[in-house]
Design a protein around this motif. Structure first.
Motif, PDB file in Angstrom:
ATOM      1  N   ARG A 194       0.840  -1.198   0.000  1.00 55.67           N
ATOM      2  CA  ARG A 194       0.000   0.000   0.000  1.00 55.67           C
ATOM      3  C   ARG A 194       0.873   1.244   0.000  1.00 55.67           C
ATOM      4  NH1 ARG A 194      -5.363  -1.472   2.849  1.00 55.67           N
ATOM      5  NH2 ARG A 194      -5.150  -3.700   3.165  1.00 55.67           N
ATOM      6  N   LEU A 195       0.286   2.371  -0.422  1.00 49.71           N
ATOM      7  CA  LEU A 195       1.045   3.618  -0.484  1.00 49.71           C
ATOM      8  C   LEU A 195       0.178   4.785  -0.020  1.00 49.71           C
ATOM      9  CD1 LEU A 195       3.688   5.082  -1.470  1.00 49.71           C
ATOM     10  CD2 LEU A 195       2.383   5.610  -3.545  1.00 49.71           C
ATOM     11  N   ALA A 196       0.724   5.568   0.903  1.00 57.04           N
ATOM     12  CA  ALA A 196       0.068   6.786   1.368  1.00 57.04           C
ATOM     13  C   ALA A 196       0.797   8.007   0.815  1.00 57.04           C
ATOM     14  CB  ALA A 196       0.054   6.837   2.893  1.00 57.04           C
ATOM     15  N   LEU A 197       0.067   9.110   0.711  1.00 56.74           N
ATOM     16  CA  LEU A 197       0.602  10.361   0.162  1.00 56.74           C
ATOM     17  C   LEU A 197       0.146  11.537   1.003  1.00 56.74           C
ATOM     18  CD1 LEU A 197       1.743  12.216  -2.185  1.00 56.74           C
ATOM     19  CD2 LEU A 197      -0.544  12.030  -3.218  1.00 56.74           C
ATOM     20  N   ALA A 198       1.072  12.429   1.291  1.00 52.43           N
ATOM     21  CA  ALA A 198       0.734  13.696   1.951  1.00 52.43           C
ATOM     22  C   ALA A 198       1.496  14.818   1.259  1.00 52.43           C
ATOM     23  CB  ALA A 198       1.084  13.651   3.439  1.00 52.43           C
ATOM     24  N   GLU A 199       0.886  16.012   1.217  1.00 55.83           N
ATOM     25  CA  GLU A 199       1.521  17.155   0.555  1.00 55.83           C
ATOM     26  C   GLU A 199       1.285  18.413   1.390  1.00 55.83           C
ATOM     27  OE1 GLU A 199       1.870  18.498  -4.002  1.00 55.83           O
ATOM     28  OE2 GLU A 199      -0.158  18.760  -3.207  1.00 55.83           O
ATOM     29  N   LYS A 200       2.322  19.229   1.438  1.00 54.05           N
ATOM     30  CA  LYS A 200       2.253  20.472   2.213  1.00 54.05           C
ATOM     31  C   LYS A 200       1.827  21.633   1.327  1.00 54.05           C
ATOM     32  CE  LYS A 200       5.168  23.234   5.356  1.00 54.05           C
ATOM     33  NZ  LYS A 200       6.522  23.308   5.955  1.00 54.05           N
ATOM     34  N   ASN A 201       0.875  22.408   1.818  1.00 58.50           N
ATOM     35  CA  ASN A 201       0.485  23.646   1.151  1.00 58.50           C
ATOM     36  C   ASN A 201       1.542  24.698   1.479  1.00 58.50           C
ATOM     37  OD1 ASN A 201      -0.689  26.274   0.684  1.00 58.50           O
ATOM     38  ND2 ASN A 201      -2.676  25.264   0.503  1.00 58.50           N
ATOM     39  N   GLU A 202       2.275  25.139   0.465  1.00 60.53           N
ATOM     40  CA  GLU A 202       3.398  26.042   0.717  1.00 60.53           C
ATOM     41  C   GLU A 202       2.959  27.426   1.163  1.00 60.53           C
ATOM     42  OE1 GLU A 202       6.960  25.606  -1.796  1.00 60.53           O
ATOM     43  OE2 GLU A 202       5.720  24.303  -3.071  1.00 60.53           O
ATOM     44  N   GLU A 203       1.695  27.774   0.933  1.00 60.33           N
ATOM     45  CA  GLU A 203       1.195  29.074   1.380  1.00 60.33           C
ATOM     46  C   GLU A 203       0.753  29.038   2.827  1.00 60.33           C
ATOM     47  OE1 GLU A 203      -1.823  30.472  -1.249  1.00 60.33           O
ATOM     48  OE2 GLU A 203      -0.496  30.558  -2.999  1.00 60.33           O
ATOM     49  N   THR A 204       0.034  27.969   3.216  1.00 60.19           N
ATOM     50  CA  THR A 204      -0.518  27.899   4.579  1.00 60.19           C
ATOM     51  C   THR A 204       0.351  27.082   5.533  1.00 60.19           C
ATOM     52  OG1 THR A 204      -1.820  25.895   4.158  1.00 60.19           O
ATOM     53  CG2 THR A 204      -2.836  28.020   3.594  1.00 60.19           C
TER      54      THR A 204
ATOM     55  N   GLY B 281      -7.307   7.385  -0.130  1.00 58.28           N
ATOM     56  CA  GLY B 281      -7.045   6.406  -1.179  1.00 58.28           C
ATOM     57  C   GLY B 281      -7.796   6.725  -2.454  1.00 58.28           C
ATOM     58  N   ASN B 282      -9.006   7.270  -2.318  1.00 53.89           N
ATOM     59  CA  ASN B 282      -9.784   7.649  -3.490  1.00 53.89           C
ATOM     60  C   ASN B 282      -9.120   8.794  -4.250  1.00 53.89           C
ATOM     61  OD1 ASN B 282     -11.949   5.791  -3.322  1.00 53.89           O
ATOM     62  ND2 ASN B 282     -12.873   7.003  -1.689  1.00 53.89           N
ATOM     63  N   GLU B 283      -8.535   9.738  -3.519  1.00 48.93           N
ATOM     64  CA  GLU B 283      -7.863  10.865  -4.174  1.00 48.93           C
ATOM     65  C   GLU B 283      -6.583  10.419  -4.878  1.00 48.93           C
ATOM     66  OE1 GLU B 283      -9.307  14.536  -1.278  1.00 48.93           O
ATOM     67  OE2 GLU B 283      -7.586  13.312  -0.689  1.00 48.93           O
ATOM     68  N   ILE B 284      -5.828   9.518  -4.228  1.00 44.46           N
ATOM     69  CA  ILE B 284      -4.621   8.994  -4.886  1.00 44.46           C
ATOM     70  C   ILE B 284      -5.018   8.178  -6.110  1.00 44.46           C
ATOM     71  CG2 ILE B 284      -2.500   7.648  -4.600  1.00 44.46           C
ATOM     72  CD1 ILE B 284      -2.786   8.081  -1.565  1.00 44.46           C
ATOM     73  N   GLY B 285      -6.120   7.438  -5.989  1.00 46.14           N
ATOM     74  CA  GLY B 285      -6.612   6.659  -7.124  1.00 46.14           C
ATOM     75  C   GLY B 285      -6.977   7.538  -8.304  1.00 46.14           C
TER      76      GLY B 285
ATOM     77  N   LEU C  65      -5.141  -0.956 -17.539  1.00 41.91           N
ATOM     78  CA  LEU C  65      -4.095   0.048 -17.320  1.00 41.91           C
ATOM     79  C   LEU C  65      -3.857   0.321 -15.837  1.00 41.91           C
ATOM     80  CD1 LEU C  65      -4.980   2.692 -20.066  1.00 41.91           C
ATOM     81  CD2 LEU C  65      -3.719   0.535 -20.273  1.00 41.91           C
ATOM     82  N   PHE C  66      -4.921   0.199 -15.042  1.00 43.51           N
ATOM     83  CA  PHE C  66      -4.799   0.607 -13.644  1.00 43.51           C
ATOM     84  C   PHE C  66      -5.989   0.078 -12.864  1.00 43.51           C
ATOM     85  CE2 PHE C  66      -5.599   3.817 -10.243  1.00 43.51           C
ATOM     86  CZ  PHE C  66      -4.389   3.715  -9.567  1.00 43.51           C
ATOM     87  N   ALA C  67      -5.749  -0.257 -11.601  1.00 42.26           N
ATOM     88  CA  ALA C  67      -6.824  -0.669 -10.695  1.00 42.26           C
ATOM     89  C   ALA C  67      -6.502  -0.126  -9.311  1.00 42.26           C
ATOM     90  CB  ALA C  67      -6.953  -2.188 -10.653  1.00 42.26           C
ATOM     91  N   PHE C  68      -7.558   0.190  -8.535  1.00 42.62           N
ATOM     92  CA  PHE C  68      -7.296   0.676  -7.182  1.00 42.62           C
ATOM     93  C   PHE C  68      -8.448   0.377  -6.249  1.00 42.62           C
ATOM     94  CE2 PHE C  68     -10.097   4.221  -7.971  1.00 42.62           C
ATOM     95  CZ  PHE C  68     -10.404   4.763  -6.727  1.00 42.62           C
ATOM     96  N   GLU C  69      -8.123   0.386  -4.953  1.00 39.05           N
ATOM     97  CA  GLU C  69      -9.142   0.339  -3.911  1.00 39.05           C
ATOM     98  C   GLU C  69      -8.875   1.480  -2.944  1.00 39.05           C
ATOM     99  OE1 GLU C  69      -8.904  -3.387  -1.902  1.00 39.05           O
ATOM    100  OE2 GLU C  69      -6.940  -2.999  -1.040  1.00 39.05           O
ATOM    101  N   GLU C  70      -9.928   1.940  -2.303  1.00 33.90           N
ATOM    102  CA  GLU C  70      -9.810   3.138  -1.472  1.00 33.90           C
ATOM    103  C   GLU C  70      -8.849   2.949  -0.300  1.00 33.90           C
ATOM    104  OE1 GLU C  70     -10.972   3.318   1.826  1.00 33.90           O
ATOM    105  OE2 GLU C  70     -11.524   1.198   1.731  1.00 33.90           O
ATOM    106  N   ALA C  71      -8.571   1.702   0.079  1.00 29.52           N
ATOM    107  CA  ALA C  71      -7.667   1.439   1.200  1.00 29.52           C
ATOM    108  C   ALA C  71      -6.210   1.528   0.731  1.00 29.52           C
ATOM    109  CB  ALA C  71      -7.966   0.070   1.797  1.00 29.52           C
ATOM    110  N   ILE C  72      -5.890   2.589   0.005  1.00 28.93           N
ATOM    111  CA  ILE C  72      -4.575   2.966  -0.516  1.00 28.93           C
ATOM    112  C   ILE C  72      -3.846   1.808  -1.203  1.00 28.93           C
ATOM    113  CG2 ILE C  72      -4.286   4.974   0.963  1.00 28.93           C
ATOM    114  CD1 ILE C  72      -2.372   3.420   2.728  1.00 28.93           C
TER     115      ILE C  72
END
Length: 610
Positions: A320-330, A338-342, A413-420
């Protein structure tokens, strides 16, 4: 010594355990419970059995037939071995062997070696990895070596007390029915361990080989082949773009490190405290990056110190893979669902295919997602000219669906589930957190160079193109299976107890339910014959509510954890721009469904702790 519990069934189970178990620690554990006359504990440990299902086995490591231990693993391996011999009676077939892998949990290597002994002594060659590997290396190894099956010893992201036994078939996908039922039957028919099953001298047999070097080499060749040259050149030009990476005390770091090297990415900055495999998982309450910021505290701290804006994290077996990103303004960190990464990686998979196959039609290409995952890929497929299919929950279904589509000449081409969980192309017919990390980092380099935007901004652009998809996913803990059953039965008979009479609305009729799909009973009220198209199973609970306003909410039980999960989504058309209003409506519907149907306070359900 004979022990008398005044229960003949239990007495027989105690006798069997002490006769069969060759592990001194677990044998003494049962003896100690007998001597302290803890008959109720012994009854639970010995008179119920850890059932083998499509998820294989998963449970706490302790003495007893209902747990993970040497004896249960030997019995399971014997049953699996007998089933394989039945399915492949030809001597030539048997020479294809089986792949065995293990992660960094307590006893994982031991359980894999015991399994190897069983197969070797049955004359079946074993490809046993000589070191810890990510789970994807087992299904990949099956396809590469054309073996009969494979086993990965792992409990994925479960607590440190647990371990598991994950089985794959010759097609490289996790087993589905009827394999699970037949294997369970064979286990029960072969409970008495053969003397040879404990013989670790078998590990010196010429039938035992190590596939690691070959699999390692070709896995990365395949990964590199799936990334267009143009996108690799973006990585070359992104010398200042770094990523913080956490292995979550698992096996992932050396494999992600290599993926970044061959992908021409800058080396990932590892979270040192979580870099090496450690079965104690000392820095996290749950070794699951899906839990959000609570699991990523050290990653966020390191990223802030290093001036890095993107975090990638695997679970302990790196599927599985998790993703986080920093808002450089705030300065705020966004942990992607998982749905957003998908959504991001699904879009990226289409771009990769189009770049590598310019001018090719997409009419034979497919995107897949589990039924509880976002339908964003359905919207992408509709506009881009691909096909989309949903499956039951779990990659065992998406892996086997991919096999079916490939046989029909189609391309997934690609498959995903919400559990990352994410699968790129059919190279590995299971979720793969190593390849996903490389693809996501490459995508980050690409969108910054070509669009000068962040991944968060790219996600919004995807929504603007294909329609906004708002999702809510969470769960309650419940350790009482009978209570869970009563909760779902109440939903089915909410308007009477003589025949199924599902709810028709929430909030006193404010939000009306248009149809219901119950995959426990096989009912779907949206179709004329009321029969669900997806397979049903009476052993699990799963009900989906479709509302007139377009909201879809699913309630289901987890197959591997004591959880009642809920998944909700509201899909908008690209022209619908009031996303705030959509989110508010979705939240109101979900709150009502949870309160009215699950009744968490009345049932003393334990909420997720973020």
């Amino acid at each position: 010594m004979e022990y008398n519990s005044n229960n003949e069934v239990l007495n027989e189970k105690i006798r069997q355990w002490l006769e069969w178990d060759r592990n001194e620690t677990t044998s003494n554990e049962i003896k100690s419970l007998c001597e302290s006359e803890q008959w109720e504990v012994l009854d639970k440990r010995l008179c119920t059995r850890l059932a083998f299902g499509t998820a294989g086995l998963r449970g706490p490591m302790q003495a007893g037939f209902n747990s993970m231990n040497d004896l249960v693993v030997v019995q399971t391996a014997q049953g699996l071995c007998k089933y394989i011999l039945k399915c492949f009676p030809d001597e030539t077939d048997r020479k294809r062997g089986i792949v065995l892998g293990y992660d960094g949990r307590y006893n994982s290597k031991r359980f894999a070696e015991l399994s190897a002994c069983v197969f070797i002594n049955a004359g079946i060659p074993v490809w046993l990895y000589s070191r810890m590997v990510p789970t994807p290396f087992v299904p990949f190894g099956i396809l590469l070596k054309k073996t009969l099956a494979g086993v990965m010893v792992t409990a994925s992201h479960n607590p440190k007390e647990d371990n598991g036994y994950k089985v794959y078939w010759e097609n490289g996908a996790q087993i589905i029915s009827p394999h699970d039922k037949m294997i369970q039957s064979m286990i029960l028919d072969n409970l008495c361990p053969a003397e040879s099953s404990w013989d670790c001298c078998s590990l010196q047999s010429p039938l035992l080989k190590d596939p690691y070097a070959e699999v390692y080499k070709i896995y990365y060749e395949k990964l590199l082949d799936n990334i267009p040259q143009k996108f690799l050149e973006c990585n070359d030009r992104s010398k200042d773009l770094r990523f913080v990476y956490s292995a979550m005390h698992g096996v992932g770091y050396p494999f992600v490190k290599r993926a970044f090297e061959i992908g021409r990415l800058q080396p990932a900055i590892p979270v040192a405290e979580q870099q090496e495999a450690d079965p104690e998982f000392p820095t996290v309450k749950f070794p699951n990056p899906e839990e959000g910021k609570s699991a990523l505290e050290l990653s966020i701290k390191l990223a802030n110190e290093k001036g890095v804006t993107v975090i990638l994290a695997n679970d302990p077996d790196a599927d599985r893979l998790a993703l986080a990103e920093k808002n450089e303004e705030t300065g705020e960190w966004k942990v992607f669902s998982g749905n957003e990464i998908g959504a991001l990686l699904g879009w990226w998979a289409v771009q990769c295919y189009k770049e590598k196959n310019p001018g090719d039609s997409l009419t034979d290409c497919y995107l897949l997602a589990s039924t509880v995952s976002s339908k964003i890929l359905a919207a992408v497929a509709k506009i881009e000219g691909l096909h989309f299919e949903e499956t039951l929950t779990g990659f065992k279904w998406m892996g086997n669906k991919t096999v079916d589509l490939q046989k029909a000449g189609k391309k997934v081409l690609f498959a995903f589930e919400e559990a990352i969980g994410f699968m790129f192309s059919p190279t590995v017919l299971d979720k793969d957190g190593v390849s996903a990390a490389c693809h996501l980092a490459t995508m980050r380099c690409y969108v910054r160079q070509h669009e000068n935007i962040s991944l968060t901004q790219k996600l919004n652009k995807i929504y603007e193109t294909y329609g906004y998809h708002s999702t809510i996913v969470s769960y309650y803990l419940c350790y009482d299976p009978e209570l869970i059953k009563r909760i779902f039965e109440r939903i089915r008979y909410i308007n009477g107890d003589k025949e199924e009479s599902y709810p028709t609305s929430v909030l006193d009729g404010k939000y009306k339910i248009s149809s219901i799909r119950d995959l426990t009973t096989g009912v779907d009220t949206a179709v004329p014959d009321r029969k669900a198209k997806l397979p049903s199973s009476s052993s699990t609970q799963m009900i989906t509510f479709r509302f007139e306003n377009g909201v879809v909410v699913t309630l289901r039980t987890s197959g591997t954890e004591p959880k009642v999960k809920y998944y909700a989504e509201m899909c908008a058309q690209p022209e619908e721009k009031n996303w705030t209003n959509l989110r508010e409506i979705l939240a109101e519907v979900v709150d009502a469904v949870v309160e009215e149907f699950l009744q968490p306070k009345i049932n003393n359900l334990i909420p997720r702790s973020d």
